[in-house]
Scaffold this active site. Sequence first.
Site, PDB file in Angstrom:
ATOM      1  N   ARG A   1     -10.307  -7.790  34.016  1.00 20.38           N
ATOM      2  CA  ARG A   1      -9.539  -8.175  32.825  1.00 20.38           C
ATOM      3  C   ARG A   1      -8.054  -7.870  32.996  1.00 20.38           C
ATOM      4  O   ARG A   1      -7.196  -8.621  32.592  1.00 20.38           O
ATOM      5  CB  ARG A   1     -10.061  -7.441  31.583  1.00 20.38           C
TER       6      ARG A   1
ATOM      7  N   SER B   1     -16.564  -3.252  25.559  1.00 19.58           N
ATOM      8  CA  SER B   1     -17.642  -2.720  24.716  1.00 19.58           C
ATOM      9  C   SER B   1     -17.164  -1.478  23.965  1.00 19.58           C
ATOM     10  O   SER B   1     -17.529  -1.268  22.811  1.00 19.58           O
ATOM     11  CB  SER B   1     -18.851  -2.349  25.571  1.00 19.58           C
TER      12      SER B   1
ATOM     13  N   LYS C   1     -21.651   7.824  30.857  1.00 22.43           N
ATOM     14  CA  LYS C   1     -21.332   8.045  29.456  1.00 22.43           C
ATOM     15  C   LYS C   1     -22.614   8.004  28.612  1.00 22.43           C
ATOM     16  O   LYS C   1     -23.580   7.366  28.990  1.00 22.43           O
ATOM     17  CB  LYS C   1     -20.344   6.977  29.002  1.00 22.43           C
TER      18      LYS C   1
ATOM     19  N   HIS D   1     -18.658 -10.636  28.173  1.00 21.73           N
ATOM     20  CA  HIS D   1     -19.782 -10.674  29.125  1.00 21.73           C
ATOM     21  C   HIS D   1     -20.450 -12.050  29.106  1.00 21.73           C
ATOM     22  O   HIS D   1     -20.764 -12.615  30.154  1.00 21.73           O
ATOM     23  CB  HIS D   1     -20.846  -9.632  28.749  1.00 21.73           C
TER      24      HIS D   1
END
Length: 159
Positions: A90, A128, A42, A18
């Site tokens: 990504r 993460s 979540k 990030h």
Amino acid sequence: MNRIAVYPGSFDPITKGHEDLIHRSLGFVDRIVVGVAVNVAKQPLFSFEERVALIRECVADKRVEVQSFDGLLVDFAKRVGATVIIRGLRAVSDFEYEFQMALMNRNLGPQIETIFLVPAFDLTYLSSSLVREVARFGGDVSALVHPAVQQALKRKFAK
Ligand code: PNS
């Protein structure tokens, strides 16, 4: 011209991936508002207050502001005067979700463009959720997160 971008996400917690995208974005916008989503689907490890505080510790640049937001991303972007949404890509696995989200956001806010950035090569595998998992079992995350985040993870999992 004062070009403002929103960089939204859960940031649970912020990683070096990030941070990399924030620094890359500063190459083409004047200001970035990092938007920490309060109501992520979540169950987050860190509260939104903790996530905001950690980002502020990791990114000390006066062009970067951190705020939490609830509700629609495009409404938040409009509120802060942003014309651009930054998201990272990504891997191919990110693509479908990101593409859907970008099109929905365009539908909701046609004046706001989504820009996808590719992170540094050595950070492309980073997420993460992987950081949380490695830290949960006592693995070394020092290369993946800022020292403040490393300490916060240690405190969380020491309980
Ligand atoms: O880091 P994440 O969890 O992939 O971030 C997802 C996030 C917070 C950017 C996304 O869920 C979001 O924008 N939530 C706000 C609600 C919203 O606007 N939903 C419609 C987007 S298509």
